[in-house]
Design an enzyme around this catalytic site. Structure first.
Site, PDB file in Angstrom:
ATOM      1  N   LEU A 153     -11.220   4.669   7.541  1.00 54.63           N
ATOM      2  CA  LEU A 153     -12.283   5.693   7.551  1.00 54.63           C
ATOM      3  C   LEU A 153     -11.718   7.096   7.426  1.00 54.63           C
ATOM      4  CD1 LEU A 153     -14.631   4.280  10.363  1.00 54.63           C
ATOM      5  CD2 LEU A 153     -15.065   4.317   7.886  1.00 54.63           C
TER       6      LEU A 153
ATOM      7  N   ASN B  49      -3.691   4.339  10.300  1.00 52.96           N
ATOM      8  CA  ASN B  49      -2.696   5.043   9.467  1.00 52.96           C
ATOM      9  C   ASN B  49      -3.240   6.385   8.954  1.00 52.96           C
ATOM     10  OD1 ASN B  49      -4.496   3.671   7.760  1.00 52.96           O
ATOM     11  ND2 ASN B  49      -3.012   3.516   6.105  1.00 52.96           N
TER      12      ASN B  49
ATOM     13  N   HIS C 126      -5.690  -8.650   4.766  1.00 51.40           N
ATOM     14  CA  HIS C 126      -5.911  -8.670   3.307  1.00 51.40           C
ATOM     15  C   HIS C 126      -5.029  -9.713   2.599  1.00 51.40           C
ATOM     16  CE1 HIS C 126      -2.616  -5.836   3.943  1.00 51.40           C
ATOM     17  NE2 HIS C 126      -3.416  -4.870   4.274  1.00 51.40           N
TER      18      HIS C 126
ATOM     19  N   ASP D  50     -10.798  -3.736   3.703  1.00 51.85           N
ATOM     20  CA  ASP D  50      -9.680  -2.841   3.379  1.00 51.85           C
ATOM     21  C   ASP D  50     -10.142  -1.695   2.483  1.00 51.85           C
ATOM     22  OD1 ASP D  50      -7.172  -1.781   3.651  1.00 51.85           O
ATOM     23  OD2 ASP D  50      -6.247  -3.017   2.112  1.00 51.85           O
TER      24      ASP D  50
HETATM   25  O1  DOR Z   1      -4.138  -0.265  -0.722  1.00 52.90           O
HETATM   26  C1  DOR Z   1      -3.974   0.055   0.437  1.00 52.90           C
HETATM   27  N1  DOR Z   1      -4.429   1.232   0.919  1.00 52.90           N
HETATM   28  N2  DOR Z   1      -3.312  -0.775   1.240  1.00 52.90           N
HETATM   29  C2  DOR Z   1      -2.977  -0.409   2.488  1.00 52.90           C
HETATM   30  O2  DOR Z   1      -2.353  -1.176   3.144  1.00 52.90           O
HETATM   31  C3  DOR Z   1      -3.300   0.932   3.003  1.00 52.90           C
HETATM   32  C4  DOR Z   1      -4.432   1.506   2.308  1.00 52.90           C
HETATM   33  C5  DOR Z   1      -4.580   2.990   2.575  1.00 52.90           C
HETATM   34  O3  DOR Z   1      -4.543   3.384   3.737  1.00 52.90           O
HETATM   35  O4  DOR Z   1      -4.777   3.735   1.627  1.00 52.90           O
HETATM   36 ZN    ZN Z   2      -5.671  -1.419   5.050  1.00 54.71          ZN
END
Ligand code: DOR
Ligand code: ZN
Length: 342
Positions: A15, A40, A167, A239
């Site tokens: 988000l 993250n 995922h 995801d």
């Molecule tokens: O494609 C992705 N985007 N894989 C991830 O593991 C992280 C995510 C992101 O935070 O943009």
């Molecule tokens: Zn992710």
């Protein structure tokens, strides 16, 4: 014809924060009762205090969406911090191999060393779930497969620790789900419907660039089968990972597919086209409630009806935008009603 879904949950989503959060949250909150919100951020959620303030930021914007918090594992995570997290009802730890994906530079470089194994031991004792971005640093198409030996080692050493492979993208991971009682998985819409050819078989489409990368038709079909049967160890996790268009059009492009808009509509169409609608409720909610031992604070019934609508080509964010999955294509189903139980 109508379909009703009760208490949909998105068990893996991004988000972000600030303006991006304000721009994307509605897409998830309009369809789901809640979701597992990934840690993250540009300032990663590495302690309980940060997790609490992030959860409050989300609930102050939409109190009808329950943000299920995750705590980002760094080498410094300790028992005191884990206890703080538990006290705040934070039950999921997220493991990023250092450098594997967006904002993973604070992640773990040696996953099986004694320090990390000690964190896993505490996680098991304190009844956390361990959510894993399961990729090695090897060749893109082999990364998930190469990581499986680490999953097996953790699953074997900590048989009471619930591990979620996030995922799932490679059909060779399925045997690990089957073999270890404590290994579960999430599945995205993109990994069960698309392949590497959609990303780069014609022209390069940066909006389909994600990690783990889209794989072969064989992988996609095996994963789609798991979803369509609502395999009891699998739940839906989009995801959805928004990145600004300006970050998609540079090199290197940011990894992430923004799928949050219209997920339920597309899942209904997918399950209907495979005569599997009777399993969608388990895939979208019941499996997650059971496997994550959830007692949702928010309850909603979503009614969808057969009515066409076009997915917008972009979502504005300030002076920039984000391009959603399947932008410009026509949906067969639309959400007709959302009723919330108090
Ligand atoms: O494609 C992705 N985007 N894989 C991830 O593991 C992280 C995510 C992101 O935070 O943009
Ligand atoms: Zn992710």
């Amino acid at each position: 014809m109508q379909i009703t879904l009760k208490n949909p949950l998105d068990m893996h989503l991004h988000l972000r924060e600030g303006e991006m959060l304000r721009s994307v949250l509605g897409f998830s909150a309009n369809s789901f009762i809640g979701g597992v919100v990934m840690p993250n951020l540009s300032t990663p959620i590495i302690d309980a205090k940060l997790a609490l303030s992030y959860r409050s930021e989300i609930s102050s914007l939409r109190d009808d969406f329950e943000a299920i918090s995750t705590l980002y594992i760094t080498p410094k995570l300790n028992k005191t911090e884990l206890q703080e997290a538990k006290n705040l009802n934070i039950n999921i730890l997220k493991l990023y191999p250092k450098g594997a994906t967006t904002n993973s530079q604070n992640g773990i470089s040696s996953i099986l060393d004694s320090n990390t194994m000690e964190i896993f031991a505490l996680a098991q004792d304190m009844d956390f779930l361990l959510s894993i971005h399961a990729e090695s640093a090897g060749f893109s198409m082999e990364r998930e497969y190469e990581f499986l030996s680490i999953i097996k080692q953790i699953a074997h050493t900590f048989p009471k620790l619930k591990i979620i492979i996030e995922h799932l993208s490679d059909c060779r991971s399925i045997e690990v789900l089957e073999k270890y009682d404590n290994v579960f998985a999430t599945l995205t819409l993109h990994h069960i419907t698309l392949t590497l050819d959609d990303l780069l078989g014609g022209g390069l489409n940066p909006h389909l660039f994600c990690k783990p990368i889209l794989k072969t038709p064989k992988d996609r079909d095996a994963l789609l089968s798991l979803a369509l049967m609502a395999h009891p160890k699998v739940s839906f996790g989009s995801d959805s990972a928004p990145h600004l268009l300006s970050r998609k059009l540079i090199s290197p492009a940011s990894a992430g597919i923004f799928s949050a808009p219209n997920l339920l509509e597309q899942l209904v169409e997918l399950f209907e086209s495979h005569n599997a609608l009777e399993n969608l409720q388990a895939f979208i909610s019941d499996n997650a409630i059971k496997n994550y031992n959830l007692n949702p604070r928010v309850r909603k019934t979503i009614t969808l009806t057969r009515k066409e609508r076009i997915i917008p080509s972009y979502i504005p964010v300030g002076s920039d935008s984000i391009v959603p999955l399947n932008a410009g294509s026509t949906l067969k189903w639309s959400i007709q009603d959302i009723s919330r139980e108090s």
